[in-house]
Design a protein around this motif. Structure first.
Motif, PDB file in Angstrom:
ATOM      1  N   TYR A  90       1.108  -1.161   0.095  1.00 30.79           N
ATOM      2  CA  TYR A  90       0.145   0.040  -0.129  1.00 30.79           C
ATOM      3  C   TYR A  90       0.891   1.275   0.148  1.00 30.79           C
ATOM      4  N   THR A  91       0.514   2.164  -0.638  1.00 35.29           N
ATOM      5  CA  THR A  91       1.125   3.497  -1.020  1.00 35.29           C
ATOM      6  C   THR A  91       0.339   4.433  -0.240  1.00 35.29           C
ATOM      7  N   HIS A  92       0.566   5.425   0.704  1.00 33.63           N
ATOM      8  CA  HIS A  92      -0.161   6.378   1.338  1.00 33.63           C
ATOM      9  C   HIS A  92       0.497   7.739   0.997  1.00 33.63           C
ATOM     10  N   ALA A  93      -0.215   8.867   0.819  1.00 34.20           N
ATOM     11  CA  ALA A  93       0.121  10.300   0.538  1.00 34.20           C
ATOM     12  C   ALA A  93      -0.760  11.096   1.785  1.00 34.20           C
ATOM     13  N   GLN A  94      -0.214  12.128   1.917  1.00 32.88           N
ATOM     14  CA  GLN A  94      -1.087  12.980   2.956  1.00 32.88           C
ATOM     15  C   GLN A  94      -0.770  12.827   4.150  1.00 32.88           C
ATOM     16  N   VAL A  95       0.200  13.438   4.787  1.00 34.21           N
ATOM     17  CA  VAL A  95       0.638  13.250   6.199  1.00 34.21           C
ATOM     18  C   VAL A  95      -0.654  13.735   7.324  1.00 34.21           C
ATOM     19  N   PHE A  96      -1.463  14.635   6.850  1.00 35.55           N
ATOM     20  CA  PHE A  96      -2.541  15.093   7.596  1.00 35.55           C
ATOM     21  C   PHE A  96      -3.484  13.779   8.119  1.00 35.55           C
ATOM     22  N   THR A  97      -3.705  12.844   7.147  1.00 39.95           N
ATOM     23  CA  THR A  97      -4.266  11.693   7.293  1.00 39.95           C
ATOM     24  C   THR A  97      -3.808  10.816   8.722  1.00 39.95           C
ATOM     25  N   LEU A  98      -2.443  10.797   8.613  1.00 38.50           N
ATOM     26  CA  LEU A  98      -1.687  10.062   9.553  1.00 38.50           C
ATOM     27  C   LEU A  98      -1.848  10.692  11.169  1.00 38.50           C
ATOM     28  N   ASN A 359      -0.074  26.617  14.204  1.00 33.04           N
ATOM     29  CA  ASN A 359      -0.862  27.563  13.034  1.00 33.04           C
ATOM     30  C   ASN A 359      -0.349  27.073  11.530  1.00 33.04           C
ATOM     31  N   TRP A 360       1.056  26.957  11.289  1.00 36.38           N
ATOM     32  CA  TRP A 360       1.274  26.514   9.940  1.00 36.38           C
ATOM     33  C   TRP A 360       0.562  25.160   9.564  1.00 36.38           C
ATOM     34  N   TRP A 361       0.460  23.986  10.588  1.00 40.66           N
ATOM     35  CA  TRP A 361      -0.506  22.920  10.186  1.00 40.66           C
ATOM     36  C   TRP A 361      -1.867  23.322   9.827  1.00 40.66           C
ATOM     37  N   ARG A 362      -2.407  23.936  10.734  1.00 40.60           N
ATOM     38  CA  ARG A 362      -3.794  24.516  10.425  1.00 40.60           C
ATOM     39  C   ARG A 362      -3.858  25.048   8.936  1.00 40.60           C
ATOM     40  N   PHE A 363      -2.978  26.041   8.864  1.00 41.83           N
ATOM     41  CA  PHE A 363      -3.153  26.804   7.451  1.00 41.83           C
ATOM     42  C   PHE A 363      -2.843  25.727   6.176  1.00 41.83           C
ATOM     43  N   SER A 364      -1.942  24.733   6.594  1.00 42.18           N
ATOM     44  CA  SER A 364      -1.584  23.634   5.419  1.00 42.18           C
ATOM     45  C   SER A 364      -2.729  22.902   5.100  1.00 42.18           C
ATOM     46  N   LEU A 365      -3.599  22.743   5.891  1.00 38.67           N
ATOM     47  CA  LEU A 365      -4.747  22.219   5.492  1.00 38.67           C
ATOM     48  C   LEU A 365      -5.718  22.944   4.584  1.00 38.67           C
ATOM     49  N   MET A 366      -5.597  24.235   4.926  1.00 40.65           N
ATOM     50  CA  MET A 366      -6.549  25.300   4.027  1.00 40.65           C
ATOM     51  C   MET A 366      -6.050  25.248   2.777  1.00 40.65           C
ATOM     52  N   GLN A 367      -4.868  24.914   2.076  1.00 41.31           N
ATOM     53  CA  GLN A 367      -4.484  25.012   0.986  1.00 41.31           C
ATOM     54  C   GLN A 367      -4.614  23.806   0.102  1.00 41.31           C
ATOM     55  N   PHE A 368      -5.384  22.815   0.645  1.00 41.26           N
ATOM     56  CA  PHE A 368      -5.799  21.654  -0.071  1.00 41.26           C
ATOM     57  C   PHE A 368      -6.593  22.069  -1.407  1.00 41.26           C
ATOM     58  N   HIS A 369      -6.200  21.035  -2.680  1.00 43.13           N
ATOM     59  CA  HIS A 369      -6.247  21.508  -3.937  1.00 43.13           C
ATOM     60  C   HIS A 369      -7.836  21.782  -4.346  1.00 43.13           C
ATOM     61  N   ASP A 370      -8.816  21.185  -3.430  1.00 45.42           N
ATOM     62  CA  ASP A 370     -10.060  21.606  -4.054  1.00 45.42           C
ATOM     63  C   ASP A 370     -10.650  22.867  -3.106  1.00 45.42           C
TER      64      ASP A 370
END
Length: 702
Positions: A90-98, A359-370
């Motif tokens: 299995y290959t996993h992307a997106q650290v937020f999920t972890l 706060n950078w973590w929180r902001f990184s989520l807001m840059q999601f591609h959709d």
């Protein structure tokens, strides 16, 4: 759910129930049937690297509570699949999920880590999320990798080596350098799709604006474990897409092919497919790193492409403007607060590293591609606004704490009003500073009007070097005992990363009425300034530029005085507001049919401000039910024009564009900004030679 005071939840289905639902489709047999149809030349063995992955849109048509459940489901189902089938990977992307799983289900997180140690799971991307790559600034893109790679290294022992950004709508040519410096060896992407950009259907070498090169490959992230063609690829009626894909790769000497196994945008798990061997082919479970290492180990000759990987989904970048405004504000505030705390730490105070990183973590989520481009549901955007609200509140608190430290340690002398100005650049730079100012109102002497402003419209500041520079009030408001407003002034000669102190000269004299000695002295000092800006009729002028705002367009004429060159010569309505109605009702492709209209001027040109720092004229327009206010400004001492556009927008399925069309008789190229740089665009076609002897024509970005 919460009903009448009772709280309950449902347990999620496990992998066995998921598999029973898909028994009607035998994915293993389907794969074998497709592979047996292939015509592979004698003497060639093709390896199909079946990469089992997921695609989870963290912010799309669902709310954040649903996203949390999808994160848990995706990891749990894939862990169960691998525990049941020893040959699966299995290959996993997106650290937020972890990170979600780590915080909510530590037992599941440990099972996941065990499979990583066994080599059954590979963590790719290296980013917090799969962000949009077009709009975030360079610092934002770097932070995606900084925090993503740091998390992967901490919990799993090594960095991600392959970046899979499977659904972002485009990628700038500054990205190769960012990838390489983030320890990434290869970039695998989906967009732009073939319908938007004619890219090779085989791996290639992507060259960045600085010359950095990286292995790159386009793929379609939906698939049954076999290689596939990009969406929009045109085929003849009798052509087999898999055969075409294989033939294109074999013609370039490539016998290792990447086969994505992913069927959903909502995460989850893809069904197990049994590996198999046949006549001149092998289908095996693999990972992006195994595929890359196997292919590169055979030293193929790859095509070289030095173009931006755009375009696509342009319409999304015109919707949900509040999201885009919040992006820029958050980027600015995060960087400014970090700088302030760096300066505070240099004064012997601590640095709020954990608070800023959170706060950078929180902001990184807001840059999601959709979320960021504008292809998400309205309800999801309500969640985004709540997160931004919390982020900005946190930034306000951190900023104020740092400012109090710097006020205490860095402000020298006894002045009524002083301002500390810091340049974020590593060199001496100038620039227009805008900041707040307040003065107490004397309620016993209210002036000409009750609670009238007691801040002089213009005045003089002393610079850190002891010289004088004018200031100008651009906004006024009164609250109880205080008059407040916004002040602008030219801050030149600031030393790099060092607070420079500006002071208002004798504010008591500055508040004198026109004609009195104090005000006359201020007026004389302003006139002695090295640079001035002024308005005469519909013309704004400083020492470098002369701007005429008459006519149907926003600007009719722009002359560079030192050369006498007219930038807008012989171009009708060179600066204008265009409206592009879109009958399709598709936010992904707004404005593509080319039908357009122009906003209609309404009313007279009005004078907004004519101060020593900035002069501004205002023009108003209308179209449909909407109104447009355009403020055109010049600044003293600066060789650029500022256009501020405010829209009262009441249209649907219509694209509004601010268009600037200069005279290109002397201007031989145009530039557009990308993270950490810019691209030149001529609109001319360029040819790229492919490894099979064919030529590919691509038009540079316009």
């Amino acid at each position: 759910c919460s009903t009448s005071g009772f709280y309950f939840w449902r347990k999620r289905d496990d992998i066995r129930k998921m598999e029973s639902r898909s028994q009607r489709t035998n994915y293993t047999e389907l794969a074998k049937q497709e592979l047996e149809k292939l015509n592979i030349p004698d003497g060639i063995d093709v390896t199909f690297h079946m990469v089992h992955m997921n695609h989870l849109d963290l912010i799309w048509y669902w709310r954040l509570p649903d996203t949390i459940e999808m994160c848990l489901e995706t990891i749990r189902w894939n862990v169960e699949l691998l525990e049941k089938y020893p040959d699966a990977k299995y290959t996993h992307a997106q650290v937020f999920t972890l990170k979600v799983v780590e915080e909510l289900d530590k037992e599941l997180f440990e099972r996941f880590k065990r499979l990583v140690r066994q080599g059954r799971i590979e963590i790719d991307s290296g980013q917090v999320v799969e962000p949009d790559h077009n709009m975030p600034c360079g610092e934002s893109l770097v932070r995606q990798f900084l925090y993503g790679q740091r998390y992967i290294k901490k919990h799993f022992g090594d960095y991600a080596r392959i970046c899979i950004n499977s659904d972002s709508f485009g990628h700038p040519r500054s990205l190769p350098q960012i990838l390489k410096k983030s320890k990434i060896d290869a970039f695998i992407f989906k967009r732009p799709i073939q319908a938007a950009s004619d890219l090779p259907e085989i791996p290639f070498t992507w060259i960045g604006i600085d010359g950095t090169s990286i292995f790159a490959m386009r793929f379609n992230n939906k698939g049954n474990g076999l290689p596939n063609l990009s969406t929009g690829t045109k085929l003849k009626e009798d052509e087999n897409p898999l055969q075409v894909k294989v033939d294109l790769n074999l013609s370039a000497g490539i016998s290792d092919l990447f086969g994505p196994h992913c069927i959903s945008d909502a995460g989850g798990v893809s069904p197990y497919v049994e590996p198999c061997k046949g006549k001149r082919y092998t289908l095996k479970y693999s990972t992006p790193s195994e595929f890359y290492n196997s292919l590169i180990g055979k030293k193929p000759v790859l095509n070289i492409m030095d173009v931006p990987l755009n375009r696509g989904m342009e319409g999304c970048y015109t919707t949900h403007l509040g999201e885009k405004e919040n992006l820029r504000r958050a980027e600015r505030e995060l960087r400014e607060v970090e700088l302030l705390w760096t300066l505070a730490s240099m004064q012997g105070y601590g640095y709020t590293c954990e608070a800023l990183e959170s706060n950078w973590w929180r902001f990184s989520l807001m840059q999601f591609h959709d979320a960021l481009p504008g292809s998400t549901s309205d309800k999801s955007y309500n969640d985004d606004m709540a997160i931004y609200h919390e982020l900005f509140l946190n930034m306000k608190i951190l900023r104020r704490k740092a400012q109090l430290i710097l006020d205490k340690e860095c402000v020298k002398g006894d002045y009524l009003r002083s301002f500390l100005v810091v340049s974020q650049s590593a060199s001496h730079m100038g620039g227009i500073v805008e900041t707040d100012i307040d003065v107490m109102i004397n309620r016993d002497d209210p002036g000409d009007e009750p609670n009238s402003m007691r801040i002089p419209k213009t005045g003089i500041l002393t610079t850190p070097s002891g010289e004088s520079t004018p200031y100008q009030i651009v906004e006024e408001r009164a609250y109880q005992r205080y008059a407040r407003g916004r002040i602008i002034f030219d801050a030149r000669g600031i030393s790099p990363l060092t607070p420079g102190q500006f002071n208002i000269v004798n504010i008591a004299d500055s508040m004198a009425k026109p004609g009195e000695s104090g005000q006359r002295q201020i007026d004389d000092n302003i006139k002695k300034s090295k640079s001035l800006v002024k308005i005469e009729g519909a013309t704004i002028e400083n020492e470098y530029l002369k701007v005429d705002v008459n006519g149907p367009g926003i600007i009719r004429s722009l002359v560079k005085k030192t050369r006498g060159f007219e930038y807008l010569k012989n171009v009708s309505m060179a600066v204008r507001i265009e409206l592009w109605p879109e009958p399709w009702g598709d936010c992904y492709s707004l404005g593509v049919d080319g039908q357009r209209y122009y906003a209609i001027p309404e009313g007279e040109i009005t004078l907004v401000e004519n101060g020593p720092v900035r002069a501004t004229l205002r023009k108003e327009y209308r179209w449909g039910k909407s109104r447009f206010i355009t403020d055109i400004s010049l600044y003293a001492g600066y060789e650029w024009v500022e256009i501020r556009l405010k829209i009262d927008w009441n249209e649907k399925e219509t694209l509004a564009r601010l268009c600037i069309e200069p005279n290109l008789s002397e201007v031989t190229y145009r530039r557009y900004g990308i993270p950490f740089g810019y691209e030149n665009a001529t609109g001319k076609k360029r040819k790229y030679r492919l490894s099979d002897g064919l030529q590919l024509e691509m038009r540079t970005w316009e």
